[in-house]
Design an enzyme around this catalytic site. Structure first.
Site, PDB file in Angstrom:
ATOM      1  CG  ASP A 147      -1.762   1.198   1.368  1.00  0.00           C
ATOM      2  OD1 ASP A 147      -2.375   1.599   0.360  1.00  0.00           O
ATOM      3  OD2 ASP A 147      -1.826   1.767   2.476  1.00  0.00           O
ATOM      4  NE  ARG A 148       0.794   7.385  -2.467  1.00  0.00           N
ATOM      5  CZ  ARG A 148       0.372   8.480  -3.066  1.00  0.00           C
ATOM      6  NH1 ARG A 148       0.620   8.679  -4.347  1.00  0.00           N
ATOM      7  NH2 ARG A 148      -0.335   9.374  -2.415  1.00  0.00           N
ATOM      8  CG  ASP A 149      -1.380   7.750   0.501  1.00  0.00           C
ATOM      9  OD1 ASP A 149      -0.281   8.061   0.007  1.00  0.00           O
ATOM     10  OD2 ASP A 149      -2.470   8.062  -0.006  1.00  0.00           O
ATOM     11  CG  ASN A 203      -8.206   1.949  -2.223  1.00  0.00           C
ATOM     12  OD1 ASN A 203      -8.080   1.221  -3.199  1.00  0.00           O
ATOM     13  ND2 ASN A 203      -8.842   1.561  -1.129  1.00  0.00           N
ATOM     14  CB  CYS A 256      -9.917  -1.439  -9.092  1.00  0.00           C
ATOM     15  SG  CYS A 256     -10.669   0.146  -9.480  1.00  0.00           S
ATOM     16  NE  ARG A 257     -12.794   3.416  -1.880  1.00  0.00           N
ATOM     17  CZ  ARG A 257     -11.837   4.250  -1.510  1.00  0.00           C
ATOM     18  NH1 ARG A 257     -10.860   4.536  -2.346  1.00  0.00           N
ATOM     19  NH2 ARG A 257     -11.847   4.814  -0.319  1.00  0.00           N
ATOM     20  CE  LYS A 258      -5.390  -0.709  -1.462  1.00  0.00           C
ATOM     21  NZ  LYS A 258      -4.078  -0.377  -0.903  1.00  0.00           N
ATOM     22  NE  ARG A 270      -1.503  16.540   3.791  1.00  0.00           N
ATOM     23  CZ  ARG A 270      -1.023  17.759   4.067  1.00  0.00           C
ATOM     24  NH1 ARG A 270       0.268  17.938   4.209  1.00  0.00           N
ATOM     25  NH2 ARG A 270      -1.828  18.795   4.182  1.00  0.00           N
ATOM     26  CG  ASP A 271      -6.373  12.748   9.471  1.00  0.00           C
ATOM     27  OD1 ASP A 271      -6.176  11.530   9.265  1.00  0.00           O
ATOM     28  OD2 ASP A 271      -6.284  13.275  10.600  1.00  0.00           O
TER      29      ASP A 271
END
Length: 187
Positions: free
Chosen positions: A7-9, A51, A99-101, A16-17
């Site tokens: 995952d990235r973020d 995402n 495609c969205r986890k 970040r929120d």
């Protein structure tokens, strides 16, 4: 094929929120560039599955995302690593895409593209939806406690997929993988 999906973020870069919206807001988690380098050097193919509903919400553009990913590629290469592909879902939950986890579409596409075995593929994430996506295809879930990871563990610990392994950081995960690769194999 030894494949690890990240995952990235919250895993590779600080989350970040209010969404990571620009290249200036894209800041690596300490040790994450080295972690990707270690995984690369251990012979793993590294892919990113992220995402990015901020696109669907019009908080930033695909061009902004491309610039962030160029920065990520550059910093990973400077550390001696390689990201072999980046998959992103630009949709919101309301779009009801596959495609969205936590739906597995993006993960299935990555595994298919690299001709990997799902049962041997790790996904490292900081949210329950990351872990559910890899679990849906029979892969190996790993939760890191960076980003939203601590909150995920405290609020959803009882919902984590059965075989989830927990690590403080992506760097800790990479060191675990490297130890696994060098451990003597039983006859």
């Amino acid at each position: 094929m030894k494949l690890i999906i990240l995952d990235r973020d919250g895993v590779i870069n600080q989350d970040r929120d209010d969404f990571v919206k620009s290249v200036d807001e894209w800041i690596p988690v300490e040790g994450s560039m080295d972690a990707v380098a270690f995984l690369t050097q251990a012979g793993y193919t590294v892919a990113v599955a992220t995402n990015q509903s901020g696109i669907g919400r019009k908080y930033f553009t695909v061009q902004n995302l491309t610039e962030m990913h160029a920065k990520m590629h550059r910093l990973v290469r400077q550390a001696g690593g390689e990201i072999n592909g980046i998959w992103f879902c630009p949709h919101t939950d309301a779009d009801n895409c596959n495609c969205r986890k936590p739906k597995p579409g993006m993960i299935e596409d990555i595994i298919g593209r690299f001709n990997a075995q799902a049962s041997e593929t790790w996904l490292v994430g900081d949210s329950l939806r990351d872990l559910q996506a890899i679990d849906a295809v029979g892969g190996k879930p790993a939760l890191v406690l960076t980003g939203k990871g601590k909150k995920t563990l405290s609020q959803h610990g009882h919902e984590l997929p059965e075989h989830t392994q927990v690590f403080d950081t992506l760097l800790d995960f990479s060191q675990y993988i490297m130890q696994e690769n060098t451990a003597p194999q039983a006859d």
